[in-house]
Design a protein around this motif. Structure first.
Motif, PDB file in Angstrom:
ATOM      1  N   LEU A 236       0.700  -1.208  -0.026  1.00  0.00           N
ATOM      2  CA  LEU A 236       0.149  -0.153   0.160  1.00  0.00           C
ATOM      3  C   LEU A 236       0.746   1.261  -0.076  1.00  0.00           C
ATOM      4  CD1 LEU A 236      -2.744  -1.023   2.478  1.00  0.00           C
ATOM      5  CD2 LEU A 236      -3.035  -0.788   0.196  1.00  0.00           C
ATOM      6  N   ALA A 237       1.959   1.237   0.873  1.00  0.00           N
ATOM      7  CA  ALA A 237       3.002   2.244   0.921  1.00  0.00           C
ATOM      8  C   ALA A 237       3.605   2.634  -0.653  1.00  0.00           C
ATOM      9  CB  ALA A 237       3.787   2.255   1.948  1.00  0.00           C
ATOM     10  N   ARG A 266      10.949   7.449  -0.007  1.00  0.00           N
ATOM     11  CA  ARG A 266       9.735   7.842  -0.029  1.00  0.00           C
ATOM     12  C   ARG A 266       8.810   6.725   0.696  1.00  0.00           C
ATOM     13  NH1 ARG A 266      10.955   9.467  -5.203  1.00  0.00           N
ATOM     14  NH2 ARG A 266       9.914   7.741  -6.378  1.00  0.00           N
ATOM     15  N   LEU A 267       9.206   5.418   0.294  1.00  0.00           N
ATOM     16  CA  LEU A 267       8.512   4.294   1.127  1.00  0.00           C
ATOM     17  C   LEU A 267       8.484   4.443   2.611  1.00  0.00           C
ATOM     18  CD1 LEU A 267       6.997   1.385   1.404  1.00  0.00           C
ATOM     19  CD2 LEU A 267       9.578   0.503   0.949  1.00  0.00           C
ATOM     20  N   PHE A 268       9.860   4.575   3.077  1.00  0.00           N
ATOM     21  CA  PHE A 268      10.023   4.735   4.511  1.00  0.00           C
ATOM     22  C   PHE A 268       8.968   6.107   5.066  1.00  0.00           C
ATOM     23  CE2 PHE A 268      14.686   3.230   4.273  1.00  0.00           C
ATOM     24  CZ  PHE A 268      14.184   1.914   4.201  1.00  0.00           C
ATOM     25  N   GLU A 269       8.978   7.251   4.310  1.00  0.00           N
ATOM     26  CA  GLU A 269       8.325   8.276   4.654  1.00  0.00           C
ATOM     27  C   GLU A 269       6.687   7.662   4.899  1.00  0.00           C
ATOM     28  OE1 GLU A 269       9.078  11.484   5.077  1.00  0.00           O
ATOM     29  OE2 GLU A 269      11.116  11.782   4.236  1.00  0.00           O
ATOM     30  N   ALA A 270       6.108   7.169   3.674  1.00  0.00           N
ATOM     31  CA  ALA A 270       4.939   6.768   3.875  1.00  0.00           C
ATOM     32  C   ALA A 270       4.576   5.760   5.109  1.00  0.00           C
ATOM     33  CB  ALA A 270       4.458   6.109   2.426  1.00  0.00           C
ATOM     34  N   LEU A 271       5.502   4.705   5.350  1.00  0.00           N
ATOM     35  CA  LEU A 271       5.179   4.136   6.314  1.00  0.00           C
ATOM     36  C   LEU A 271       5.522   4.741   7.847  1.00  0.00           C
ATOM     37  CD1 LEU A 271       7.527   0.980   5.031  1.00  0.00           C
ATOM     38  CD2 LEU A 271       4.961   1.059   5.512  1.00  0.00           C
ATOM     39  N   PHE A 350      13.713   6.410  13.081  1.00  0.00           N
ATOM     40  CA  PHE A 350      12.880   5.347  12.748  1.00  0.00           C
ATOM     41  C   PHE A 350      13.651   4.618  11.673  1.00  0.00           C
ATOM     42  CE2 PHE A 350       9.900   4.191   9.282  1.00  0.00           C
ATOM     43  CZ  PHE A 350       8.960   3.509   9.863  1.00  0.00           C
ATOM     44  N   CYS A 351      14.246   5.354  10.788  1.00  0.00           N
ATOM     45  CA  CYS A 351      14.971   4.561   9.736  1.00  0.00           C
ATOM     46  C   CYS A 351      16.228   3.680  10.114  1.00  0.00           C
ATOM     47  CB  CYS A 351      15.377   5.571   8.515  1.00  0.00           C
ATOM     48  SG  CYS A 351      14.414   6.493   7.781  1.00  0.00           S
TER      49      CYS A 351
END
Length: 689
Positions: A236-237, A266-271, A350-351
């Motif tokens: 979904l992300a 961008r994936l990390f940001e969405a999650l 978080f990352c």
């Protein structure tokens, strides 16, 4: 007298005035270079009065009564404290486990060698210091395998080169986990990987794994968030990014680092947005991770947020050119910035949490599937002077110098790597904090550690940032202290240590490394008595790992075809005379290699595949405790990961394997060679028992 005083100052500052180059020729650093080096080290030497003042300051700093915050000692050996305390002084020791001991210095002011290994607090006549008591050697393969004659094997892999469906364009922790399981099933005891140090999240053009922002933290783009959030959440992300772009990135023959890294972020940001605004089951684990990371993690995350803001404001990426109020990580202004940008600071934490948990899983997979060592991490020789580690540990790193190598016959211009090194004086002043925390970070998710350019534990060729490679000098380091701390942390983490010792080795260093059970490195291509006269199997040492190649050399197939020479010629890195000489030498070496292989195995080797098979058996039959086979040689690939001396022209750090990591070792060539290697190792074990 001025020259004598200048050389005396250089000596006391740790600079080597006279040295022997790679060709055995005696060299002397010019006075001009010495003055510049000394000024960069904080010891002005441009006038006789400046030299006198700098000498006086150094003498004061090294005064016998100036007790450093940390001293090191060997287990069972008394420690001479006569420089600091009177004979017979009573000592109060708080052991690492908080037990108390009362001791007394003897008639020579020696502290008895009765303390266990560990970091202990010692107080004598009201003055306190930390005493690091080290074991005699590092944790070694005999410890890991439970045998006095270890003859094990493993693979070496460039992490980014691995492939799995949905990886987004480069290898990640899930691909690594799959490879670890597959290698363990085939009997491998170790899997050495390329460096995973933290890079610059907001500058995806930087991707050389040996030019990190920090060696204390990790490159988060290698994280596989689906192991925490599940495939559905990641799918979904990824809709934010677009599946078409992701598929395109995965299908590329070479990694497009800027695009692929940005897509991963961008994936990390969405999650992260969902994670931070919902009561996620893993939130408690994240908070525990952040708390355990302490001040060092906070500083790294603040640096990343500052770097983002600097880019948004059109400022340089070099923190030394930022506003003065941002230079000090402990300043009130930086604290205020962190409070104003708390969400971005938390995002970078978080990352780090994502990648740490991914590597932890990969090591668990390796060990639980039978590997005695598991992952072997790779420690770069330095960090980028504009990065997080240099910013947060300014008194302990020399951001005004670049590590490199002096000119020699093979590289007449010398080398300048753009990396900063530790400050010997800064390390002592701060109780070796930066070195210890770096070791702990490197050992955290691994069963072994490869130290790039291990010669740097004794000395490094440093060059002022505005100088050429030849305008430098060797700076000496407190080798015995560093080796004791390395041994202590190795035993603590039950992790072996490998030292990349290729190059001109200072006299006596090899013996010291071997005494500490730090394995050296022997590469088949270099193990010759002369051009084409390869060393017999039993002439290979038992205190070094054996390998067929490294990331900076052509794989066996490429070496046999002279692919590295082709690249150097194509890019104009060598002239016609050098090229002809190199090709003639290579032809002689190939003939010599073929000869010793056919003599050993009593068979003709009709093609490169057969030669590579024999090479794998050959290194497997050596007395080395550990043989590491690069994946490129297992598969018979002819292109190398990195071509030294190039930034563009050659696709450094961008090559990918065509097959997914979980089936990579099913390749017929790879499967056959791993079986040959496993058999050779068993035969070597039986022979050497």
């Amino acid at each position: 007298m001025t020259d004598h005083a200048l050389h005396l100052l250089a000596h006391r500052a740790g600079l080597q005035v006279d040295w022997t180059d790679a060709n055995g020729c005696q060299q002397r650093v010019t006075d001009t270079v010495l003055r510049k080096m000394l000024a960069g080290l904080g010891h002005p030497a441009d006038t006789p009065s400046a030299i006198e003042a700098s000498l006086s300051a150094l003498l004061k700093a090294h005064d016998a009564k100036h007790l450093p915050p940390l001293l090191t000692a060997d287990l069972g050996q008394p420690l001479d404290l006569s420089n600091y305390f009177a004979a017979g002084s009573p000592c109060q020791v708080t052991l690492e486990d908080m037990h108390e001991q009362s001791l007394q210095l003897d008639a020579q002011a020696m502290l008895p060698g009765t303390l266990p290994i560990g970091y202990h607090q010692v107080t004598i006549t009201g003055r306190a210091f930390t005493l690091a008591v080290a074991p005699a050697r590092c944790y070694n393969l005999a410890d890991a395998l439970g045998t006095d004659t270890p003859r094990c094997w493993g693979l070496s892999a460039q992490l980014y080169s691995l492939r799995r469906p949905g990886d987004g364009g480069f290898g990640d922790c899930l691909a690594l986990e799959a490879l670890a399981r597959s290698a363990a099933e085939r009997g491998a005891d170790a899997l050495a990987i390329s460096p995973v140090h933290a890079m610059f999240a907001s500058d995806t053009e930087r991707y050389s794994p040996y030019s990190p922002s920090s060696r204390l933290f990790l490159n988060s783009v290698y994280a596989s968030p689906s192991v925490i959030f599940g495939e559905r959440a990641v799918r979904l992300a990824n809709e934010v990014i677009g599946q078409a772009e992701l598929q395109q990135l995965e299908d590329l023959p070479l990694i497009d680092w800027p695009r692929a890294a940005k897509a991963k972020q961008r994936l990390f940001e969405a999650l992260y947005r969902d994670f931070i605004h919902q009561e996620h089951p893993q939130y408690t684990d994240f908070m525990s991770f952040r708390e355990a990371g302490g001040q060092a993690l906070e500083h790294h995350c603040r640096f990343e947020a500052l770097l983002e803001t600097a880019a948004q404001r059109g400022m340089e990426a070099d923190w030394r050119n930022w506003p003065k109020t941002w230079h000090n990580p402990y300043s009130a202004e930086v604290a205020a910035f962190a409070e104003q940008h708390a969400d971005r600071v938390t995002y970078h934490a978080f990352c780090q949490w994502l990648i740490a948990r991914g590597l932890e899983r990969a090591q668990d997979a390796a060990r639980s599937n039978g590997m005695s060592v598991g992952l072997i991490s790779d420690l770069a020789i330095g960090a980028d002077g504009v990065g997080s580690q240099a910013w947060s540990r300014q008194d302990e790193l020399l951001a005004g110098f670049s590590i490199g190598a002096p000119p020699d016959r093979l590289n007449r211009a010398g080398q300048k790597w753009g990396l900063c090194a530790f400050s010997p004086e800064g390390l002592r002043r701060n109780g070796f904090r930066a070195f210890i925390e770096m070791l702990r970070a490197s050992f955290q998710h691994a069963g072994g550690l490869r130290i790039d350019h291990v010669l740097g534990l004794q000395r490094l060729w440093l060059i002022p940032l505005d100088g050429e490679a030849g305008d430098g000098a060797y700076l000496h380091y407190p080798l015995d202290d560093l080796l004791r701390l390395l041994s202590l942390e190795s035993v603590r983490h039950k992790a072996i240590v490998l030292g990349e010792d290729l190059g001109t080795i200072p006299e006596g260093l090899s013996e010291k490394l071997a005494a500490r059970a730090i394995l050296g490195l022997r590469v088949l291509q270099f193990e010759q008595h002369g051009h084409g006269q390869f060393k017999p199997i039993l002439d290979w040492p038992d205190d070094a790992l054996a390998t067929s190649s490294t990331h900076d050399l052509p794989p066996l197939a490429g070496w046999l075809q002279a692919r590295d020479i082709d690249w150097n010629q194509r890019l104009g890195l060598i002239d016609a005379i050098s090229e002809r000489h190199w090709r003639e030498t290579r032809a002689k070496e190939c003939t010599g290699l073929l000869s010793i292989l056919e003599q050993n195995y009593h068979q003709s080797l009709p093609d490169s595949d057969a030669i590579i098979d024999a090479c794998v058996r050959f290194i497997g039959h050596t007395r080395s405790p550990l043989v590491l086979l690069p994946l490129e040689d297992a598969l018979g690939i002819d292109e190398q990961p990195n071509l030294p001396g190039t930034v563009s022209g050659h696709p450094n750090w961008r090559r990918r394997f065509a097959v997914n990591a979980d089936t990579l070792l099913d390749d017929p060539d790879a499967a056959r060679r791993l079986e040959l290697l496993a058999q050779a190792r068993e035969q070597a074990f039986e022979r050497d028992q």
